[in-house]
Design an enzyme around this catalytic site. Sequence first.
Site, short mmCIF file in Angstrom:
data_model
loop_
_atom_site.label_atom_id
_atom_site.label_comp_id
_atom_site.label_asym_id
_atom_site.label_seq_id
_atom_site.Cartn_x
_atom_site.Cartn_y
_atom_site.Cartn_z
N THR A 40 -3.38 13.84 -1.84
CA THR A 40 -2.95 12.97 -1.08
C THR A 40 -2.00 13.44 -0.19
O THR A 40 -1.65 14.04 -0.81
CB THR A 40 -3.14 11.26 -1.04
N ARG A 41 -2.04 12.48 1.42
CA ARG A 41 -1.05 13.80 2.41
C ARG A 41 -0.72 12.30 2.78
O ARG A 41 -0.36 11.79 4.02
CB ARG A 41 -1.61 14.27 2.94
N ASN A 42 -1.50 11.48 1.85
CA ASN A 42 -0.63 9.72 2.82
C ASN A 42 0.59 9.03 1.82
O ASN A 42 0.18 9.09 1.30
CB ASN A 42 -2.27 8.72 2.72
N ASP A 91 -9.71 6.85 -2.68
CA ASP A 91 -9.87 6.82 -1.42
C ASP A 91 -9.92 5.20 -1.66
O ASP A 91 -10.57 4.39 -1.84
CB ASP A 91 -11.14 7.34 -0.56
N PHE A 147 2.67 0.07 4.19
CA PHE A 147 1.82 0.80 4.90
C PHE A 147 0.37 0.23 5.33
O PHE A 147 0.23 -0.93 4.79
CB PHE A 147 1.49 2.05 4.81
#
Length: 196
Positions: free
Chosen positions: A8-10, A70, A152
């Site tokens: 994940t890049r979140n 996801d 977030f």
Amino acid sequence: MSQLILATRNKGKLKEIQALLSGLPYEIHSVLDYPNIPEVVEDGETLEVNALKKAREVFLASNIPTIADDSGLEVYSLNMMPGVISARYAGENVTYAENNQKLLKELENVPAKKRQARFRCVIALVTSTEEILFEGFCKGKIIEELRGSNGFGYDPLFIPDGFTATFAELSLEIKNIISHRALAMNQLKSYLSDLK
Ligand code: ITT
């Protein structure tokens, strides 16, 4: 298996997942530590398809057992939207604020009792020998104005059932006990500990 990569890049998700997996006997990295791993296009129609796609592609590029998350927000009166498109509800490359404004607009004049929603998280684990999915839900409701600055995404608009505070008002510790991500991750953790 001693290493794991989080696909994940979140940064919001990463913070939560790193806290959830802390203490496990694995060296845990994220794709952000591997700038050569290409970004995965999330074009699947379900959370399951996208989670598997992210985990498979990162595993193929790294050869290290990979975990992908996801997730999305499903609002009952909006036909379970934004769901799989939660990150791009208001368009490509939008901010969380723009997605939240779009959600508020879609729910304008919708009464409190029809604002029920749930977060859903699908975690995929891909290794050289297996592909496995875990799922978690967190039910609650969407309020009419943003509250709080933790977390977030849609956190400032979501009050989990049994609470009066939004996810963005609750601490990371509490969110990580009750959230969709925590529930999916707990199943992954017990799966990993059974392997040992
Ligand atoms: P990666 O694919 O790199 O993991 P992403 O942000 O694109 O990052 P998703 O495709 O899974 O991840 O989209 C998830 C979106 O759903 C996220 O951007 C938020 O808008 C929302 N979301 C998921 N979990 C959430 C949570 O715990 N709190 C608030 N919003 C959440």
